[in-house]
Design an enzyme around this catalytic site. Sequence first.
Site, PDB file in Angstrom:
ATOM      1  N   LYS A   1      -6.408  74.590   0.352  1.00 20.87           N
ATOM      2  CA  LYS A   1      -5.297  74.819   1.375  1.00 20.87           C
ATOM      3  C   LYS A   1      -3.733  73.817   1.913  1.00 20.87           C
ATOM      4  O   LYS A   1      -3.576  73.482   0.353  1.00 20.87           O
ATOM      5  CB  LYS A   1      -5.682  75.599   2.699  1.00 20.87           C
ATOM      6  CG  LYS A   1      -7.185  76.072   2.657  1.00 20.87           C
ATOM      7  CD  LYS A   1      -7.857  76.594   4.022  1.00 20.87           C
ATOM      8  CE  LYS A   1      -9.244  76.915   3.819  1.00 20.87           C
ATOM      9  NZ  LYS A   1      -9.669  78.360   4.596  1.00 20.87           N
TER      10      LYS A   1
ATOM     11  N   GLU B   1      -5.728  84.568   4.834  1.00 18.65           N
ATOM     12  CA  GLU B   1      -4.946  83.756   5.240  1.00 18.65           C
ATOM     13  C   GLU B   1      -3.439  84.159   5.160  1.00 18.65           C
ATOM     14  O   GLU B   1      -2.476  83.840   5.942  1.00 18.65           O
ATOM     15  CB  GLU B   1      -4.864  82.335   5.031  1.00 18.65           C
ATOM     16  CG  GLU B   1      -5.855  81.831   6.216  1.00 18.65           C
ATOM     17  CD  GLU B   1      -6.622  80.383   5.275  1.00 18.65           C
ATOM     18  OE1 GLU B   1      -5.852  79.818   5.090  1.00 18.65           O
ATOM     19  OE2 GLU B   1      -7.405  79.979   5.646  1.00 18.65           O
TER      20      GLU B   1
ATOM     21  N   SER C   1     -17.534  78.800   5.050  1.00 15.26           N
ATOM     22  CA  SER C   1     -18.362  78.319   5.921  1.00 15.26           C
ATOM     23  C   SER C   1     -19.066  77.518   4.720  1.00 15.26           C
ATOM     24  O   SER C   1     -20.557  77.708   5.037  1.00 15.26           O
ATOM     25  CB  SER C   1     -18.725  78.197   7.110  1.00 15.26           C
ATOM     26  OG  SER C   1     -17.426  78.522   7.872  1.00 15.26           O
TER      27      SER C   1
HETATM   28  P1  PGA Z   1     -13.440  77.491   4.022  1.00 13.41           P
HETATM   29  O1  PGA Z   1     -12.309  78.449   3.826  1.00 13.41           O
HETATM   30  O2  PGA Z   1     -14.699  77.337   3.543  1.00 13.41           O
HETATM   31  O3  PGA Z   1     -13.353  76.962   5.240  1.00 13.41           O
HETATM   32  O4  PGA Z   1     -14.520  78.696   5.622  1.00 13.41           O
HETATM   33  C1  PGA Z   1     -12.792  79.063   2.804  1.00 13.41           C
HETATM   34  C2  PGA Z   1     -11.446  79.674   2.136  1.00 13.41           C
HETATM   35  O5  PGA Z   1     -10.999  80.018   3.282  1.00 13.41           O
HETATM   36  O6  PGA Z   1     -11.721  79.847   1.149  1.00 13.41           O
END
Ligand code: PGA
Length: 256
Positions: free
Chosen positions: A11, A101, A218
């Site tokens: 990200k 996102e 997660s």
């Molecule tokens: P996260 O994000 O493992 O922090 O939940 C996964 C993703 O958005 O690809």
Amino acid sequence: MPLKVVAGNWKMHHGPAAARAFFRDLRSILDHSPIDPAAASLWVFPPALSLAAAREASDGLPITLGVQNIHWDESGARTGESSAEMAAEAGAVCVLVGHSERRHLFGETDEETARKVQAAWRAGLMPILCLGETLDEREEGRTSAVVLRQLDAVLPAWIAESGVARPFVIAYEPVWAIGTGRTASPSDASEVHGLLRARLRATVGERAVSVAILYGGSVKPENATDLLVAQDVDGVLVGGASLSAESFARIAEAAG
Ligand code: PGA
């Protein structure tokens, strides 16, 4: 054990210096405990501005690099955007498309997502189509309808005129599980993956097995093993837990 994909989506984290530090740490971990390349394929999606540093710092490591977004046009007056061709030239092999996102914070539609998938194919990049339902959609019993709608938006262009199914990966990421610490259970993940696989099979028959379906939301070292062995789960897309080389490597070990 079939090959599993372990993909890290950084990200908007890790600028060039932090990207170099990550791969320095990962190199020393893999020197001591190498990952069997037949068991796990490791992919990392740094921010585009860190791609060059990541490329240099991961030289010789078994890592495939990608970008987190592209525009669908090849070039033009699109201030702030980068094209699939530019990403490929800069060393990206794959690209995340339709991450929740992008869909929810930046308002990207199914149609725009489909155009990005086609741009990835045009430039020779492997698109990872991210899809998933929100908590409200799940509670209203609309999970299947939502994920199939998101998948159907890209399927018409999947088969080339030559009849070849273009390279393609799906990441099922329930929105309520992203960055929340709440993970889908392995059976929840399998159920949705099975549904997606059935839709692919209905489109191209047995060639549908060429599409890896990753689970994301997660994922961490503590839950990766159970998810990776679940039916129809071909790998994981990891956000927060991919930021440290140590936890990323532990998830990769779980695949082996
Ligand atoms: P996260 O994000 O493992 O922090 O939940 C996964 C993703 O958005 O690809």
